[in-house]
Design an enzyme around this catalytic site. Structure first.
Site: not given
Length: 497
Positions: A51, A47, A33, A49
């Site tokens: 989905h 967000s 990384e 979320i």
């Protein structure tokens, strides 16, 4: 030099999901990384979320992995101790002439294999969401949509991978990837970073907005990733119950709109807008972008208490022109696998992406199963939600649970030490923040920063208080000494370079 079976470039949620899945097999694996921690790119700014999968183009890889990832997510979060809440989502239509769009979206979801989709009228919508816009005429209800803690998900995936033998290397930007042919004709890859070089039988390119750069080193068929910036508001916990579901806007001639959603931490999140930019590090916010978020959110939800804003931020999505995930072995580069263009719904798809890519590596290399694989990672207690008796039991076992460092989110010294000393532990203020939610409350780190820095200096090997940072090298908190005392950059009146 020791040779790895597979190296994953990138420690976002996709890279960490792949690493955990790889650790189910016998072999030597590593994650490289460029930043100082996992969850330092797109994953830290989205967000949150899960989905349901009704939006992606039927037949696309994005649609397939979104639906599969959504189905895998509850079990994964349970195994890893990650906050997950299936609150459902509503796609709101604000014009009668656009209602057909809800049925079109419902059919698209059915084609993708999404269950339980329902088009509801305004009366039912208001029952579900009292603060819905006066212009709302109906909505598509997706009960299988959910919210998740993306920081926990990424960190706990990494911890699980590490406890099963995966090695992590940070502060290591990849400078080149080159194919080598061994004396017996086998292909190896040499991955050179700013610090050293590694050899591996397989490379997985999960580098986010930099995935095109790395892909283009090994392939003549060029890949283009455009950073797509989205800006957000975070509102205080006092605003968290303003809506009960994730509220989307049905796309209209005015644009796609933004979402309004509770978070697993109890806040209210509003955003994002969408702006294609050229800078792969362009995570600044703008007055214009934030104004757009405010204006578009009002199209679906009324009376959002923006006076309760505690933070704004922006994130970058790795967009490519075909608007689909790019996953698979590069034909002219055997052993090199792309996991690129992972934009929304990338978080939702991560469990499926990890499974798919690890399977590719396993089949390519013929890896055996890891008989000692441990899928579990203990859940960190939430002192805002547990009973007083349960909290007292924790204190009786470890008195540091009674020493509160973050007052806003009630995070104890014990939790911060656990975050620092975990298999892939925090080494910076932001690392502690994302693992514990300390510094994420109303005071935005105003109270808890000094104690967290002190704990970092105590518990991170080789770290002194003078070298503690917000997010790694270049963001050190202290500037120097003033009459024998440490001075922060703003106190010294000079910029910290």
């Amino acid at each position: 030099m020791q040779v790895y079976d597979a190296i994953v470039i990138g420690a976002g949620v996709s890279g960490c999901a792949i690493a955990r899945e790889l650790s189910m097999y016998g072999g030597r694996f590593a994650v490289i990384e460029r930043e100082e921690d996992v969850c330092a790119g797109t994953t830290k700014a989205n967000s949150a979320i899960v989905h349901a999968g009704f939006d992606a183009q039927p037949g696309s890889l994005m649609a397939q992995l979104n639906v599969e990832g959504s189905r895998r997510m509850p079990r994964l979060c349970k195994e890893l101790g990650v906050d997950y809440d299936p609150i459902g989502a509503l796609v709101v239509c604000t014009a009668e002439e656009m209602l057909k769009g809800l049925y079109d979206l419902q059919q698209r979801g059915k084609d993708n294999g999404v269950d339980e989709l329902e088009v509801i009228d305004r009366k039912r919508l208001v029952e579900l969401e009292p603060h819905i816009s006066e212009e709302a005429v109906g909505a598509l209800f997706a009960p299988t949509s959910a919210i998740v803690n993306p920081f926990q998900l990424c960190h706990h995936l990494a911890d699980c991978a590490a406890q099963n033998g995966v090695e992590f290397f940070f502060d290591s930007p990849v400078k080149s990837v080159e194919k080598l042919i061994t004396d017996d004709g086998k292909v190896l890859w040499c991955v050179r970073t700013s610090k050293c070089e590694y050899q591996t039988r397989a490379v997985v390119n999960a580098a986010g907005v930099y995935a095109d750069v790395i892909h283009n080193w090994v392939s003549t068929k060029k890949l283009t990733i455009t950073p797509r910036r989205g800006q957000y508001y975070v509102l205080d916990k006092s605003a968290g119950a303003h809506v009960n579901h994730t509220i989307f806007s049905l796309p209209t001639k005015l644009g796609k709109g933004v979402l309004v959603t509770p978070t697993t931490g109890g806040n209210l999140l509003v955003g994002p807008n969408a702006e294609d930019i050229t800078e792969k590090e362009g995570t600044d916010t703008t007055a214009e972008g934030l104004f757009e978020v405010k204006a578009k959110s009002a199209m679906t939800v009324k009376d959002i208490p923006f006076w309760d804003i505690i933070a704004t931020f922006s994130g970058l999505r790795a967009h490519q022109p075909d608007h689909d995930f790019v996953i698979g072995e590069v034909p002219e580069a055997p052993g090199f696998i792309d996991c690129a263009a992972i934009e929304s719904p990338g978080l939702s798809s991560a469990p499926a992406i990890g499974h798919l890519v690890a399977q590719m590596v396993q089949e390519m290399l013929g890896l055996p199963q890891n008989p000692s694989f441990n899928p579990y990672r203990p859940k960190m207690p939430d002192l805002l939600k547990i009973s007083e008796d349960d909290w007292q039991a924790l204190i009786d076992e470890n008195p540091a649970y009674g020493q509160i460092v973050c007052r806003c989110n009630r995070v104890s010294e014990a939790q911060i030490i656990a975050a620092i000393t975990s298999p892939v532990g925090a080494r910076s203020l932001d690392g502690v923040k994302r693992r514990t939610e300390a510094c994420m409350g109303r005071c935005q780190a105003g109270f808890c920063t000094p104690k967290i820095l002190d704990l970092l200096a105590q518990w991170v090997p080789g770290l002194t208080i003078e070298k503690t940072s917000k997010a790694g090298t270049g963001s050190e908190i202290f500037y120097g000494l003033n009459k024998g005392q440490l001075v922060a950059p703003f106190e010294a009146g000079e910029k910290c370079e």
